[in-house]
Design an enzyme around this catalytic site. Structure first.
Site: not given
Length: 225
Positions: A142-143, A32, A36
């Site tokens: 954001f992760g 994946h 961004m």
């Protein structure tokens, strides 16, 4: 089939080829890639060159998630770089049907993403076109965020619509999907699981992937039964 889409956003970029090899050995079936642009979401991440660099080092399909304001401008570039799947946000596509057509015309599998505040019913008209729907279980950008349980109702609603409409699109979920949340996500009906922070960890990446998939597939077996 329950699949792990390992999100490279959480990987060690200095050793990306090694990280990819580890998640492959751990059972990941997709990579994946979060794109961004610094506008639709606050951060800036990858462009077509990163996808192009990934393509020769893995046989796994590249699942590109465009978190950008003008996805139509990037479809051709990511297709040429080697993307296999492309998901675009319903919230930014002024002509969603046409955007999905362009994705297909460029040889990629099309998908639509919905943010936590976007109702599933916004997608009814395009569901027959889709390879999968991506349900965001955090607000994008954001992760490492905490899973939002409201995503479970959306996943279940998509399962109902799929059955009612006689379709076969997949259901992907992204955001806070980890070892402690994956079972409920699978039980709700998701079968493509995006995980980054829960998987990539120095010295534990392969083991994390194996354990994550074991939990997910156990939950899937219970659901089927």
């Amino acid at each position: 089939m329950i699949e792990l889409a390992a999100s490279i956003l959480a990987a060690d970029f200095a050793h990306l080829a090694d990280e990819v090899a580890l998640v492959e050995r751990g059972g990941a079936t997709l990579l994946h890639v979060d794109i961004m642009d610094g506008h639709f979401v606050p951060n800036i991440t990858f462009g077509p060159p990163v996808v192009q660099a990934l393509r020769p080092i893995t046989k796994l399909p590249l699942d590109c998630h465009l978190m950008v304001e003008n996805p139509d401008d990037f479809i051709q570039a990511f297709a040429e770089a080697g993307a296999d799947m492309m998901s675009v946000h319903q919230e930014v596509c002024r002509h969603l049907h046409r955007t999905l057509q362009h994705i297909v015309q460029h040889g990629m599998l099309p998908a639509v993403v919905i943010n936590p505040a976007t109702p599933v019913d916004m997608l009814v008209e395009v569901l027959p076109m889709l390879h999968h729907v991506l349900v965001m279980s955090v607000n994008p950008g954001f992760g490492g965020q905490k899973f939002l349980p409201l995503a479970l109702d959306k996943i279940a609603h998509l399962v109902e619509l799929r059955d009612e409409m006689g379709l076969n699109f997949r259901i992907e979920v992204d955001g806070g999907v980890a070892h402690d949340t994956v079972a409920q996500v699978v039980e709700a009906g998701a079968d493509m699981l995006v995980a980054g922070s829960a998987i990539f960890s120095k010295g534990k990446t392969e083991q994390n992937a194996v354990e994550f998939l074991k939990l997910a597939r156990a939950a899937g077996s219970v659901q089927v039964a």
